[in-house]
Write a protein that holds these residues in place. Structure first.
Motif, PDB file in Angstrom:
ATOM      1  N   GLU A  62       0.793  -1.227   0.000  1.00  0.00           N
ATOM      2  CA  GLU A  62       0.000   0.000   0.000  1.00  0.00           C
ATOM      3  C   GLU A  62       0.828   1.281   0.000  1.00  0.00           C
ATOM      4  OE1 GLU A  62      -3.275   2.523   2.601  1.00  0.00           O
ATOM      5  OE2 GLU A  62      -2.838   0.457   3.171  1.00  0.00           O
ATOM      6  N   PRO A  63       1.885   1.411   0.833  1.00  0.00           N
ATOM      7  CA  PRO A  63       2.628   2.678   0.845  1.00  0.00           C
ATOM      8  C   PRO A  63       3.174   3.060  -0.534  1.00  0.00           C
ATOM      9  CG  PRO A  63       3.199   1.381   2.764  1.00  0.00           C
ATOM     10  CD  PRO A  63       2.377   0.493   1.889  1.00  0.00           C
ATOM     11  N   TYR A  64       3.788   2.088  -1.233  1.00  0.00           N
ATOM     12  CA  TYR A  64       4.368   2.424  -2.533  1.00  0.00           C
ATOM     13  C   TYR A  64       3.312   2.536  -3.632  1.00  0.00           C
ATOM     14  CZ  TYR A  64       9.057   2.355  -0.752  1.00  0.00           C
ATOM     15  OH  TYR A  64      10.194   2.671  -0.048  1.00  0.00           O
ATOM     16  N   LEU A  65       2.219   1.826  -3.505  1.00  0.00           N
ATOM     17  CA  LEU A  65       1.125   2.015  -4.460  1.00  0.00           C
ATOM     18  C   LEU A  65       0.512   3.402  -4.293  1.00  0.00           C
ATOM     19  CD1 LEU A  65      -0.616  -1.483  -4.336  1.00  0.00           C
ATOM     20  CD2 LEU A  65       0.779  -0.529  -6.193  1.00  0.00           C
ATOM     21  N   ALA A  66       0.414   3.852  -3.043  1.00  0.00           N
ATOM     22  CA  ALA A  66      -0.091   5.205  -2.787  1.00  0.00           C
ATOM     23  C   ALA A  66       0.865   6.246  -3.354  1.00  0.00           C
ATOM     24  CB  ALA A  66      -0.285   5.419  -1.286  1.00  0.00           C
ATOM     25  N   GLY A  67       2.170   6.003  -3.208  1.00  0.00           N
ATOM     26  CA  GLY A  67       3.160   6.917  -3.757  1.00  0.00           C
ATOM     27  C   GLY A  67       3.114   6.961  -5.265  1.00  0.00           C
TER      28      GLY A  67
END
Length: 222
Positions: free
Chosen positions: A139-144
């Motif tokens: 999730e963190p890198y998909l959000a980024g």
């Protein structure tokens, strides 16, 4: 490029460990460093050892606040700069768009960057409060990636831990892993690149033929 923060752009991971060690010492426990590193690799940390020792959740909640205070004290007083980071980011900023995706809490991040020059090169910052599930979840890198409005194929993550690498891999993004003494024993076999310092990113990104410079304009806020 999506950068991890702690251990990549600033040398804070040792002081986070020391803050936890100090908080456990206050209640008579010794934080085993090797176990701590193993727990951190699995998305846990200081409090796994406290629970294993039978410490109740109320005491853990209290000591977590104490740990946070100790950590912020270290952030304000200790030298956490990594040599060459600002210079490398300045050169990369002519050719690539950059942002930070970190598990750091917003308050800690703000303390770190009160008087530092790193944020000026970043289009935005995602801190722990900006997403629900932490690394190694994707999730963190998909959000980024969504915020950057970029494709997976044209993006590179820069990390220093297996937890971060696994997050990038799960998100389908290539990852360059930078050497960090705290994470050097991790299995980084899935990394696209292994580098000893941030300056080596220039060779990866620019390659033999230099990319055209990006047009200059106002950067987005965090």
């Amino acid at each position: 490029m999506l950068f991890d923060h702690d251990g990549v752009l600033v040398d804070t991971e040792f002081w986070y460990y020391k803050a936890g060690e100090r908080a456990l010492a206050d209640i008579g426990l010794t934080l085993d460093k090797d176990q701590y590193l193993s727990d951190m690799n699995q998305g846990m940390g200081t409090w796994a050892q406290a629970r294993a020792a039978g410490v109740d959740e109320q005491t853990i909640d209290r000591q977590r606040k104490v740990r946070d205070d100790y950590y912020q004290e270290y952030l304000r007083t200790e030298a956490i700069e990594i040599e060459g980071v600002v210079e490398t980011l300045a050169e990369l900023s002519d050719h690539v768009r950059m942002a930070i995706v970190t598990t750091a809490k917003r308050r800690d991040f703000e303390i770190i960057h009160e008087k530092r020059q790193i944020r000026q090169f970043m289009e935005f910052v995602l801190v722990r409060e900006d997403y629900k599930l932490a690394k190694p979840h994707p999730e963190p890198y998909l959000a980024g990636l969504k915020r950057l409005e970029a494709t997976k194929e044209e993006t590179l993550v820069v990390e220093d831990s297996l937890r971060g690498l696994n997050s990038a891999v799960a998100a389908g993004i290539d990852c360059a892993v930078i050497h960090n003494d705290f994470t050097k024993a991790h299995d980084f076999s899935q990394a696209s690149h292994r580098i000893g310092s941030l300056s080596e990113l220039k060779d990866i990104i620019l390659g033999a033929t230099r990319l055209p410079a990006l047009p200059r304009g106002p950067l987005a806020g965090p």
